[in-house]
Every structure is written in C-alpha cells, then in structure tokens.
Design a protein around this motif. Sequence first.
Motif, short mmCIF file in Angstrom:
data_model
loop_
_atom_site.label_atom_id
_atom_site.label_comp_id
_atom_site.label_asym_id
_atom_site.label_seq_id
_atom_site.Cartn_x
_atom_site.Cartn_y
_atom_site.Cartn_z
N TYR A 1 4.19 -5.78 6.37
CA TYR A 1 3.20 -6.26 5.42
C TYR A 1 3.60 -5.88 3.99
CZ TYR A 1 1.41 -1.48 5.13
OH TYR A 1 1.30 -0.14 4.92
N THR A 2 3.15 -6.68 3.08
CA THR A 2 3.38 -6.41 1.66
C THR A 2 2.16 -5.71 1.09
OG1 THR A 2 4.75 -8.37 1.46
CG2 THR A 2 3.89 -7.45 -0.58
N MET B 1 -4.35 -9.13 1.19
CA MET B 1 -3.25 -8.19 0.96
C MET B 1 -3.77 -6.77 0.83
SD MET B 1 -0.64 -10.11 -1.62
CE MET B 1 0.59 -8.84 -1.44
N ARG C 1 7.28 -3.38 0.52
CA ARG C 1 7.29 -3.73 1.94
C ARG C 1 8.08 -2.63 2.64
NH1 ARG C 1 9.09 -9.26 2.31
NH2 ARG C 1 6.97 -9.77 1.71
N ASN D 1 1.64 -12.11 2.40
CA ASN D 1 2.11 -12.21 3.79
C ASN D 1 1.86 -13.63 4.29
OD1 ASN D 1 2.73 -9.45 3.83
ND2 ASN D 1 0.60 -9.00 4.19
#
Length: 88
Positions: free
Chosen positions: A3-4, A34, A65, A87
């Motif tokens: 995931y970012t 996010m 990330r 994402n």
Amino acid sequence: MGYTKVLFFYSNIWCSGCTNMRPLFFDEVHKYNMRYELIDVDTEEGAELSCKYGIRNVPALVFTRFDKVISIVKGNDAYKKIKKYANR
C-alpha cells in the motif's frame, strides 16, 4: 504490491498554503482510501521527520511504499498528485 502511504508535512502557525490545502488533501486521500499521516513541522517529531525526508518547504507530501520513499511533491497544489500514487 504494498500500500501507498502519504505523509503531509505542514505548519498551521506560519503556512497559509498548508491551511488552504488541508481540506483538499483530506478529500483526495479519502476518495482513494489512502493511508496518511499528518506531520506538523513545528513539533520536535515533525522537525526530525522533515530532516529525515529532506523537507525544507511546506506544504509537502511524501509518498511511501514498504516504508521507502517513492516520491516527494511540494507546493500548494501537491494534493493533485495523490491520484497518481493511489493504490489501484
């Protein structure tokens, strides 16, 4: 794919651009679901993190990330780049 996460570096004390960008930032991160963290550069922890990531101007967004920096975007329009790193 990990995931970012986006780190939002700001100052409520001396940065009017940060105050203006904050609601736009929230709209974007919520739109793309996010993960994020707010970092006030006027705190001891915020000052340390700004040194760690090389942040000298705010507002600034640091996209990570797997705890690695993938991009740093600075300026009042930085929130417009959130979509690029969302994402998928």
